[in-house]
Scaffold this motif. Structure first.
Motif, short mmCIF file in Angstrom:
data_model
loop_
_atom_site.label_atom_id
_atom_site.label_comp_id
_atom_site.label_asym_id
_atom_site.label_seq_id
_atom_site.Cartn_x
_atom_site.Cartn_y
_atom_site.Cartn_z
N ALA A 1 -7.51 0.05 6.96
CA ALA A 1 -6.72 -0.64 5.94
C ALA A 1 -7.61 -1.48 5.04
CB ALA A 1 -5.66 -1.51 6.61
N LEU A 2 -8.58 -2.15 5.64
CA LEU A 2 -9.54 -2.92 4.84
C LEU A 2 -10.33 -2.00 3.93
CD1 LEU A 2 -10.87 -5.62 4.19
CD2 LEU A 2 -12.44 -5.23 6.11
N GLY A 3 -10.73 -0.85 4.45
CA GLY A 3 -11.45 0.12 3.62
C GLY A 3 -10.60 0.62 2.46
N ILE A 4 -9.33 0.91 2.74
CA ILE A 4 -8.42 1.36 1.68
C ILE A 4 -8.25 0.28 0.62
CG2 ILE A 4 -6.00 1.92 1.19
CD1 ILE A 4 -5.93 3.44 3.83
N PHE A 5 -8.17 -0.97 1.07
CA PHE A 5 -8.03 -2.09 0.14
C PHE A 5 -9.25 -2.19 -0.78
CE2 PHE A 5 -8.27 -6.74 -0.75
CZ PHE A 5 -7.12 -6.84 -1.52
N ILE A 6 -10.45 -2.01 -0.21
CA ILE A 6 -11.67 -2.07 -1.02
C ILE A 6 -11.73 -0.89 -1.99
CG2 ILE A 6 -14.19 -1.93 -0.91
CD1 ILE A 6 -14.01 -3.41 1.79
N VAL A 7 -11.37 0.30 -1.50
CA VAL A 7 -11.35 1.48 -2.37
C VAL A 7 -10.37 1.27 -3.51
CG1 VAL A 7 -10.66 3.91 -2.48
CG2 VAL A 7 -12.09 3.10 -0.60
N ARG A 8 -9.25 0.66 -3.20
CA ARG A 8 -8.25 0.39 -4.24
C ARG A 8 -8.83 -0.51 -5.33
NH1 ARG A 8 -2.46 -2.80 -4.01
NH2 ARG A 8 -2.38 -3.13 -6.24
N ILE A 9 -9.51 -1.59 -4.93
CA ILE A 9 -10.09 -2.51 -5.91
C ILE A 9 -11.07 -1.77 -6.82
CG2 ILE A 9 -11.59 -4.52 -6.17
CD1 ILE A 9 -10.36 -5.63 -3.60
N LEU A 10 -11.94 -0.94 -6.22
CA LEU A 10 -12.91 -0.19 -7.01
C LEU A 10 -12.22 0.84 -7.90
CD1 LEU A 10 -15.62 0.36 -4.24
CD2 LEU A 10 -15.64 -1.33 -6.11
N PHE A 11 -11.20 1.50 -7.36
CA PHE A 11 -10.47 2.51 -8.12
C PHE A 11 -9.81 1.88 -9.35
CE2 PHE A 11 -6.64 4.84 -9.21
CZ PHE A 11 -7.05 6.16 -9.18
N ALA B 1 -2.45 2.65 8.03
CA ALA B 1 -3.45 1.80 7.37
C ALA B 1 -3.04 1.46 5.95
CB ALA B 1 -4.81 2.50 7.38
N PHE B 2 -2.43 2.41 5.26
CA PHE B 2 -2.00 2.15 3.88
C PHE B 2 -0.95 1.05 3.83
CE2 PHE B 2 0.90 3.09 0.30
CZ PHE B 2 0.02 2.85 -0.74
N TYR B 3 0.00 1.09 4.76
CA TYR B 3 1.04 0.04 4.76
C TYR B 3 0.47 -1.30 5.20
CZ TYR B 3 4.54 3.43 3.54
OH TYR B 3 5.26 4.37 2.87
N TRP B 4 -0.53 -1.28 6.08
CA TRP B 4 -1.23 -2.53 6.37
C TRP B 4 -1.91 -3.06 5.12
CZ3 TRP B 4 -0.42 -5.83 9.95
CH2 TRP B 4 -0.14 -5.48 11.26
N SER B 5 -2.53 -2.17 4.35
CA SER B 5 -3.21 -2.61 3.12
C SER B 5 -2.21 -3.14 2.10
CB SER B 5 -4.03 -1.45 2.52
OG SER B 5 -3.20 -0.48 1.91
N LEU B 6 -1.01 -2.57 2.07
CA LEU B 6 0.02 -3.09 1.17
C LEU B 6 0.40 -4.52 1.54
CD1 LEU B 6 2.53 -0.15 0.57
CD2 LEU B 6 0.76 -1.01 -0.95
N MET B 7 0.45 -4.79 2.83
CA MET B 7 0.76 -6.15 3.26
C MET B 7 -0.34 -7.12 2.82
SD MET B 7 2.33 -5.58 7.09
CE MET B 7 2.53 -7.32 7.34
N PHE B 8 -1.60 -6.67 2.95
CA PHE B 8 -2.71 -7.53 2.52
C PHE B 8 -2.66 -7.74 1.00
CE2 PHE B 8 -5.26 -5.32 6.13
CZ PHE B 8 -4.57 -6.08 7.07
N SER B 9 -2.47 -6.64 0.27
CA SER B 9 -2.59 -6.71 -1.18
C SER B 9 -1.40 -7.38 -1.84
CB SER B 9 -2.77 -5.30 -1.75
OG SER B 9 -1.63 -4.50 -1.48
N GLN B 10 -0.30 -7.57 -1.11
CA GLN B 10 0.83 -8.27 -1.71
C GLN B 10 0.44 -9.65 -2.23
OE1 GLN B 10 4.41 -8.00 1.01
NE2 GLN B 10 5.34 -8.02 -1.00
#
Length: 389
Positions: free
Chosen positions: A46-56, A188-197
């Motif tokens: 999830a942390l990795g997805i969050f970082i990828v999202r920021i870069l994307f 992991a994606f839904y965990w990342s959504l919780m973080f990114s909220q």
């Protein structure tokens, strides 16, 4: 802690009759059954997805936005004023006539100038169209990618074509690498959504969506822990089928491609109705409630799982009704009335600088503040279960 763990993982709740955790503890060589500990891998992912999202969003989505003439401009900012800023932060962001009159006299400003300052100040905290486009493009890319992966994986699985295979030999069903990767990536994606909220566009439904994401994480984890991952993969795929269409419609709206936005919203609505009101109850619920009853019989966690899936269906019906109501009013009357779903994104529209434009906007005509119609107004609305299962 040992007593608490033993109570939580009580075999009589989680497993069918005559099955124990010991039966699942030592599978044959090369065979792997789901274990709750496997889900811990979703947290670093999830942390990795969050970082990828920021870069994307910063590089790829931002470049696409600029190519479509969506600039990351900050917009007009309110002129610094300590008195008004204190009122804005400590008292109210939308002062009534009494406050406006008092502030007008205190600052020796016209009332309309005070109103304009508060309007600019409210818009100042809202993200730009560029930011919203980048967020939607990220979600569109992930939803489309995970749907393609899930559909391609399930196409090769026997339970895609005969849902009774979700229950044959249950719970002694092997966790294949493909199914594991699909499940953990979704979790992991839904965990990342919780973080990114906490960093995303702030919406009025922040708490509701946070609870929603938490419930989704819990439901995915619950189905994995008692090895209902096969039917869970069907549920995930059914829900993923319409998610990317909603984000595509939002992107078309932000880029002002009106006809494309309308078409995408119509396609989204059709897919939503088919997947959530036809395929889900006829294909998935029929299997979890009736086929499983005939093959393995009910037990406590079976009841919990089915109650949660039925509650999800109630949400489907509710949101389908709201989508239909918005579309019907847009087509039949040429207007979209103010309803419970309309733009619950608190930042979905910039307030017009001209007070007369605000008056026009309050009528909620088919052509709204940004020139979009009722279909796109619905597309902007954040359906609470558009990414849930």
């Amino acid at each position: 802690m040992a007593a608490l763990s033993a109570w939580f993982w009580n075999e009589r709740f989680w497993l069918p009759h005559n099955v124990t955790w010991a039966d699942l503890a030592d599978p044959a060589p090369g065979v792997e059954y789901p274990k709750a500990g496997h889900l811990l891998a979703a947290l670093p992912l999830a942390l990795g997805i969050f970082i990828v999202r920021i870069l994307f969003e910063r590089f790829i989505a931002s470049a696409c936005a600029r190519a479509l003439y969506i600039q990351p401009g900050a917009g007009r900012r309110a002129q610094p004023n300590a008195v008004l800023e204190k009122v804005f932060t400590a008292i109210t962001k939308n002062p009534d006539s009494r406050h406006l009159d008092g502030l007008s006299k205190q600052l020796d400003w016209e009332v309309r100038k005070v109103q304009r300052w508060f309007r600019h100040r409210r818009n100042q905290d809202k993200p730009s169209i560029h930011t919203k486009f980048c967020e939607s493009m990220w979600r569109f890319s992930f939803y489309l990618g995970i749907f393609i992966y899930g559909f391609q994986f399930l196409w090769q699985c026997p339970w895609m074509w005969d849902t009774r295979h979700c229950w044959y030999n249950y719970p002694y069903q092997v966790m294949t690498p493909g199914l594991y990767h699909y499940y953990v990536t979704e979790l992991a994606f839904y965990w990342s959504l919780m973080f990114s909220q906490f960093t995303d566009i702030k919406r009025k439904d922040f708490l509701i969506m946070f609870i929603h994401h938490l419930a989704t994480v819990s439901l995915i984890s619950f189905s994995y822990a008692n090895n209902m991952a096969r039917v869970g993969s069907l549920v995930l795929c059914v829900h993923d089928a319409s998610d990317f269409l909603l984000e595509a419609a939002k992107m078309a709206n932000y880029t002002k491609y009106q006809r494309l936005c309308d078409c995408l919203f119509i396609v989204f609505s059709v897919v939503f109705f088919i997947t959530r009101l036809v395929i889900y109850p006829v294909w998935v619920l029929n299997s979890t409630m009736f086929e499983s009853w005939a093959i393995i019989g009910p037990y406590p966690s079976w009841w919990v799982f089915n109650v949660l899936l039925l509650l999800l269906q109630v949400m489907h019906v509710f949101w389908a009704y709201l989508i239909f109501r918005i579309a019907f009013k847009a087509i039949m009357r040429g207007k979209v009335c103010n309803d419970v779903r309309s733009d619950i994104e608190s930042s979905s529209e910039e307030e017009p600088d001209n007070p007369t434009e605000g008056l026009k906007a309050s009528t909620h005509t088919l052509k709204g503040e940004n020139g979009t119609n009722g279909h796109c107004a619905a597309a902007r609305a954040r359906t609470q279960n558009h990414n849930s299962w």
